[in-house]
Design a protein around this motif. Structure first.
Motif, mmCIF file in Angstrom:
data_model
loop_
_atom_site.group_PDB
_atom_site.id
_atom_site.type_symbol
_atom_site.label_atom_id
_atom_site.label_comp_id
_atom_site.label_asym_id
_atom_site.label_seq_id
_atom_site.Cartn_x
_atom_site.Cartn_y
_atom_site.Cartn_z
ATOM 1 N N ALA A 209 0.827 -1.207 0.000
ATOM 2 C CA ALA A 209 0.000 0.000 0.000
ATOM 3 C C ALA A 209 0.862 1.258 0.000
ATOM 4 O O ALA A 209 0.594 2.212 -0.746
ATOM 5 N N LEU A 210 1.907 1.272 0.821
ATOM 6 C CA LEU A 210 2.756 2.464 0.906
ATOM 7 C C LEU A 210 3.535 2.715 -0.380
ATOM 8 O O LEU A 210 3.963 3.850 -0.632
ATOM 9 N N LEU A 214 -0.947 6.948 -4.566
ATOM 10 C CA LEU A 214 -2.233 7.431 -4.074
ATOM 11 C C LEU A 214 -2.413 7.227 -2.576
ATOM 12 O O LEU A 214 -3.326 7.815 -1.988
ATOM 13 N N CYS A 215 -1.583 6.427 -1.961
ATOM 14 C CA CYS A 215 -1.725 6.128 -0.533
ATOM 15 C C CYS A 215 -1.266 7.331 0.299
ATOM 16 O O CYS A 215 -0.212 7.922 0.041
ATOM 17 N N VAL A 216 -2.072 7.690 1.313
ATOM 18 C CA VAL A 216 -1.692 8.752 2.237
ATOM 19 C C VAL A 216 -0.630 8.224 3.181
ATOM 20 O O VAL A 216 -0.821 7.193 3.830
ATOM 21 N N ARG A 255 -9.214 1.538 -6.936
ATOM 22 C CA ARG A 255 -9.341 0.136 -6.524
ATOM 23 C C ARG A 255 -8.601 -0.794 -7.488
ATOM 24 O O ARG A 255 -7.969 -1.769 -7.056
ATOM 25 N N ALA A 256 -8.707 -0.504 -8.784
ATOM 26 C CA ALA A 256 -8.007 -1.340 -9.758
ATOM 27 C C ALA A 256 -6.493 -1.276 -9.558
ATOM 28 O O ALA A 256 -5.796 -2.288 -9.690
ATOM 29 N N THR A 257 -5.969 -0.102 -9.223
ATOM 30 C CA THR A 257 -4.530 0.053 -9.000
ATOM 31 C C THR A 257 -4.059 -0.776 -7.815
ATOM 32 O O THR A 257 -3.042 -1.483 -7.890
ATOM 33 N N ALA A 263 -2.087 -8.171 -6.143
ATOM 34 C CA ALA A 263 -1.961 -9.453 -6.846
ATOM 35 C C ALA A 263 -0.510 -9.745 -7.196
ATOM 36 O O ALA A 263 -0.032 -10.886 -7.042
ATOM 37 N N GLU A 264 0.231 -8.738 -7.662
ATOM 38 C CA GLU A 264 1.646 -8.950 -7.970
ATOM 39 C C GLU A 264 2.452 -9.272 -6.713
ATOM 40 O O GLU A 264 3.344 -10.137 -6.733
#
Length: 304
Positions: A209-210, A214-216, A255-257, A263-264
């Motif tokens: 996520a980090l 787009l992640c805060v 969400r797609a990103t 998944a990767e």
């Protein structure tokens, strides 16, 4: 030739007698049109100057509201001044204006409602230019591009401009995703098999996520891993991530990103997403019938 010009000038300057003791000259009509043209140009120039000047100290939303209101006031006062300039006695129009006002009140009540709602939106700042909104009644969502007298221009994520009457924002339920704090929590559901190291999984999810722009990235909104349920095939999990205004304005792409990145990351870690298993149980009668039907096939294959 001189007689023609003289006759035209006399006609051009001869007052017309209208109902209500109103006297208007054709020359006055030309003056009225010219005044309105210069008035309209001056109102636009004043609106732009007011917005540009006040944006530095009051913010874009407040400056926009004040500049629009200034534009409407200047236009209204200018029309009154233009009417008096051409010789129209405004007091003689009071009765006619009252009759026309009653008719407009019934016939154009929706327009007046939208106008009043537009003024409320400008002063309350519940919806501002640049906000990302969603109307619960019809599910419309998009970015506010313009607040006008009668409607609000909303551009969807497919770059489709939709004109929404202002009364819908005042009378209906509207979600403003970027009203105060332009941050939104996104849930990315996924599944992992039983036996997966949960601490390593948490570290993988947080780092994934980090790594996304787009992640805060602050301590107030940290990404995390939730295990929501123990499913038939494994742990039912959620990647919890907070996104900024750019991310919340494009929820589908966001969400797609994160789905792609997660998944990767799971593939590189060798974690396979399990599929639910389905077991078929045959009743005894059906099982015997199936065995009897399979006997000819087995005997014919042995014979060959």
């Amino acid at each position: 030739m001189h007689d023609y010009w003289g006759a035209f000038w006399r006609w051009f300057t001869t007052p017309w007698h209208l109902p209500g003791n109103i006297l208007i000259q054709p020359l006055g009509i030309v003056e009225f049109v010219l005044i309105l043209v210069f008035l309209w140009w001056g109102a636009i120039w004043l609106r732009r100057l007011t917005r540009r000047t006040l944006t530095r100290s009051l913010g874009a939303a407040t400056a926009y509201a004040i500049s629009r209101l200034t534009y409407y006031v200047v236009i209204a006062l200018g029309i009154l001044i233009a009417l008096q300039t051409v010789g129209v006695n405004l007091s003689s129009l009071s009765i006619l204006g009252g009759v026309v006002g009653v008719g407009l009140g019934f016939g154009l009540q929706n327009i007046f409602s939208n106008f009043a709602s537009g003024l409320i939106l400008l002063f309350e700042h519940s919806i501002k230019v640049g906000d990302y909104i969603q109307i619960k009644e019809n599910g419309l969502h998009g970015e506010v591009k313009r607040l006008s007298v009668r409607y609000t221009q909303v551009m969807t994520n497919d770059h489709v401009d939709i004109l929404v009457p202002n009364s819908q924002f005042v009378n209906g339920e509207v979600i403003n995703w970027s009203l105060d704090d332009p941050v939104m929590r996104v849930h990315i559901p996924f599944r992992v098999p039983y036996g997966t190291d949960r601490e390593k999984l948490r570290e993988l999810v947080v780092n994934t996520a980090l790594a996304q722009p787009l992640c805060v990235k602050n301590d107030r909104y940290p990404p995390s891993l939730w295990i929501n349920a123990f499913g038939e095939a494994g742990y039912e999990c959620d990647m919890i991530v907070w996104v900024d205004k750019e991310g919340l304005m494009r929820p589908g792409s966001t969400r797609a990103t994160f789905n792609w990145a997660l998944a990767e990351a799971l593939d590189k870690a060798g974690i396979e997403i399990p599929r639910p298993r389905q077991e078929v149980v045959l009743a005894p009668a059906a099982a015997s019938a199936f065995a009897e039907a399979a006997k000819p096939l087995s005997s014919s294959s042995s014979a060959t």
